[in-house]
Design an enzyme around this catalytic site. Structure first.
Site, mmCIF file in Angstrom:
data_model
loop_
_atom_site.group_PDB
_atom_site.id
_atom_site.type_symbol
_atom_site.label_atom_id
_atom_site.label_comp_id
_atom_site.label_asym_id
_atom_site.label_seq_id
_atom_site.Cartn_x
_atom_site.Cartn_y
_atom_site.Cartn_z
ATOM 1 C CD GLU A 490 22.107 51.851 -9.217
ATOM 2 O OE1 GLU A 490 21.734 52.996 -8.875
ATOM 3 O OE2 GLU A 490 22.645 51.068 -8.424
ATOM 4 C CG HIS A 493 18.100 54.607 -6.849
ATOM 5 N ND1 HIS A 493 17.465 54.703 -5.629
ATOM 6 C CD2 HIS A 493 19.074 53.667 -6.692
ATOM 7 C CE1 HIS A 493 18.030 53.853 -4.776
ATOM 8 N NE2 HIS A 493 19.005 53.217 -5.393
#
Length: 706
Positions: A490, A493
């Site tokens: 994550e 991202h």
């Protein structure tokens, strides 16, 4: 079309997420309110827990969102602003200002739409969620109106038709103008009025069917408890004389429980079957109405793959390369099952996840309990901070929030700061479990970065959402190896969002092609599995002892156990998705296609009276694009091996990665970004070879010798 920028934001997020006016734009020196990132996640550091200071504000620093009614005010202002921008766009002569106005229009709508999309699923207060839902509907109505505004589209068409002006534009501005027109055209703006109306109605119908299908995909199935042996009742929730089966129970050691869960949870539901058939038919009708052969052709426009033919070639060649390895994996799992259950040794679909996990644990002794003490959340955050600092010159600092700025007291706000460029943006970390919070690990684009009219840069804001357990009293939060890898994923991202500093928010950060958007996040998984990286932060939270090298080696090698069969399963899902979104009318029912594709591509038998496709929720967010996971992993593997495997802290390579792959967001064709990084355009064979070579037991031998 106006929302396509935010809608192009990361689909893995399922919904996008917010936009707020956050204090501070542009460059900024290190603030006295910042503290080291690891300390902010340490249970002993109480000063940042629920101690928001200063004046009261609203969610994400948006003053009116201190109460649910503020959504009405935010949406009214956005709608008023958008009307003014539409008038301005229609009266402006063709030129770069046209693109800037369109981007402002997109930004004004995304600010509210993305914010509301996030709040409606994540806020603990029902009144906030309800108000956000209403705002989503109202902004959606405005979007439909703009999508059919012929005069607005004509202002953009005049620009694209002016060859002299187009040649004077820089490549990013040209691409953004073309993307806006593409978004108009796939909505049917070029059609006559009657067909345009039909396209709008189909879009509305598809949206409703998607929501209904998603809801149905997660509903439990009920069965009379007397149908099942009494000794397995305790594995399911009871409701009077019925048992509720809400999932596949894939990790349960009892074969009978897994079999019962599989057959009952996947039992066909007539209404859900009808929804899926109607959704696929409606998508096909819309695609053909706006000029595409199939929905897949429409969905793959602008991606790395470019068309369904390339996807089919990729999946077929990958399946061919995996077939022998997959058969070997199935043989190993069958032997394991035979050893534990001699009376029923045939390998079935409900066995694959359980026995592959059992084999990993048995062969490499990877009990998560042995690893968790080395992966405290604070240590992992410091590890990310150290990696980003060495690779990209970026540091993470925890910043104290104002009262009302966050939706839960355990949310942390991180400032992302470059050593020479200053403050780049903010990451809100919503890491811990709470009632009614979705159990999914997601990245949400909160606010897209863009160059504002006054010359300042609008800082990007994102949310990272995990589902970590709360720490025991007096101890830090401890992560399993899987949780640690998800955190790195994550954060990949998030860095894409921070460093995709485009001029236009329509293409900022993760607002790019689906099959490219996962590359930065999957690449971070390779860093998370490299001993040289892990050794920088993995310390036993009590003794300070580093995680032994052979434990990291065992963990990495364990992931290759039955990995071919796992990948073959993903190929099956991707192939099924392509067929469903291919030529219509479908030659057979969706269940018959499932049976045929499962037995041809996957290899384990189809179970009569089951309909797994009705639980395939990715058909909503990843329609015709499920292959993206595999293609992104292939590219990430190539980038890792060629650019970082030799030295994961190589600053020159980190800068090249930022310059070639992260900096453009969606403002450059994805294959050109990959080409810039790898110094070649990978063929389908290159992509397949990259995935298959990751399965070899001797991969990354430099971290082996366990």
């Amino acid at each position: 079309a106006m929302l396509a920028g935010c809608r192009r934001a990361l689909p893995a997020a399922l919904s996008r997420a917010l936009q707020g006016r956050v204090a501070g734009t542009g460059r900024r020196a290190v603030s006295t309110s910042w503290c080291p990132v690891g300390a902010a996640f340490d249970a002993k550091q109480q000063q940042l827990r629920g101690s928001a200071a200063g004046r009261e504000t609203g969610l994400f620093g948006v003053p009116e969102l201190s109460c649910p009614e503020g959504f009405q005010e935010a949406q009214d202002r956005a709608l008023q602003e958008s009307e003014q921008l539409v008038q301005k766009a229609c009266s402006t002569p063709p030129g770069p200002e046209t693109v800037m106005i369109f981007d402002q229009l997109s930004d004004s709508l995304c600010r509210v739409a993305d914010l509301a999309d996030f709040v409606k699923i994540a806020h603990p207060d029902f009144a906030f969620r309800e108000a956000a839902e209403e705002a989503c509907r109202n902004i959606g109505t405005m979007v439909e109106k703009l999508n059919t505004d012929v005069e607005l589209c004509e202002s953009l068409r005049r620009l694209l038709a002016d060859e002299v002006v187009m040649n004077s534009l820089d490549p990013e501005t040209r691409r953004v103008a073309e993307l806006f027109m593409f978004d108009f055209e796939i909505s049917g703006i070029h059609l006559d009025e009657e067909k345009r109306k039909k396209a709008v109605n189909l879009n509305v119908k598809i949206l409703d069917l998607c929501n209904e299908f998603l809801t149905g995909a997660h509903l439990p199935n009920k069965i009379d408890k007397r149908v099942l042996p009494e000794h397995i009742w305790c594995n399911f929730s009871a409701e009077g004389n019925y048992l509720q089966i809400a999932g596949l129970h894939a990790d349960c050691p009892d074969d009978l429980v897994r079999e019962a869960a599989y057959k009952i949870f996947l039992h066909p539901n007539t209404e859900q079957l009808s929804r899926l058939e109607e959704l696929l038919a409606s998508r096909n009708s819309l695609a053909q109405l706006v000029g595409y052969d199939t929905f897949a052709h429409r969905a793959l426009q602008g991606t790395m793959a470019k068309n369904p033919e390339t996807v089919r070639e990729f999946l077929e060649k990958l399946s061919d390369q995996l077939s022998k390895r997959t058969l070997k994996d199935f043989e190993i799992m069958t032997k394991m099952k035979m050893k534990l259950n001699p009376q029923n040794s045939k390998l079935m679909p409900w066995d694959h996840p359980y026995y592959s996990g059992l084999l990993r644990a048995e062969r490499y002794n990877i009990d998560p309990g042995l690893y968790c003490p080395f992966f405290s959340l604070g240590a992992c955050m410091e590890g990310l901070n150290s990696l980003f600092s060495q690779l990209l010159g970026i540091s993470l600092y925890a910043e104290q929030t104002q009262r009302g700025e966050v939706w839960s007291e355990d949310v942390r706000k991180l400032a992302v700061v470059h050593e020479t460029e200053g403050l780049l943006g903010y990451i809100y970390c919503d890491f811990f479990q709470r009632p009614d919070k979705p159990h999914q690990d997601c990245h949400f684009t909160v606010r897209g970065g863009r160059l504002k009219e006054n010359g300042e840069y609008q800082l990007p804001v994102v949310v990272l959402m995990l589902s970590l357990p709360h720490s025991a009293r007096g101890a830090p939060t401890l992560l399993s190896p899987g949780m640690m890898e998800n955190l790195f994923h994550e954060m990949g991202h998030a860095m894409h969002s921070m460093l995709g500093r485009t001029r236009y928010q329509h293409v900022t950060g993760t607002r790019c092609a689906t099959d490219f958007a996962e590359v930065p996040s999957i690449l971070m998984e390779y860093f998370a599995n490299d001993y040289r990286v892990v050794n920088q932060f993995a310390r036993h939270y009590k003794t300070g002892q580093p995680l032994p090298k052979n434990m990291v080696s065992r963990l990495c090698e364990s992931k290759k156990v039955c990995a071919a069969a796992d990948m073959q399963l993903q190929v099956f899902y991707a192939a099924l998705d392509q067929i469903y979104h291919g030529k219509h009318p479908l030659k057979k029912s969706t269940t018959e296609i499932l049976k045929e594709t499962q037995e041809k591509v996957y290899g384990l038998p189809y179970i009569p009276n089951t309909a797994w496709q009705l639980r395939f929720s990715h058909l909503v967010g990843y329609g015709a694009k499920y292959y993206s996971y595999l293609m992104s992993r292939a590219v990430a593997s190539m980038v890792w091996k060629q650019c970082f495997a030799q030295d994961p802290f190589d600053r020159a390579m980190g800068e090249r990665y930022r310059r070639e792959m992260l900096a453009h967001g969606g403002g450059k064709e994805p294959i050109l970004m990959v080409q810039g990084m790898l110094q070649k355009s990978p063929s389908v064979e290159d992509l397949v070879d990259a995935l298959v070579s990751d399965l070899d037991q001797d991969f990354e031998t430099f971290i082996m010798d366990s």
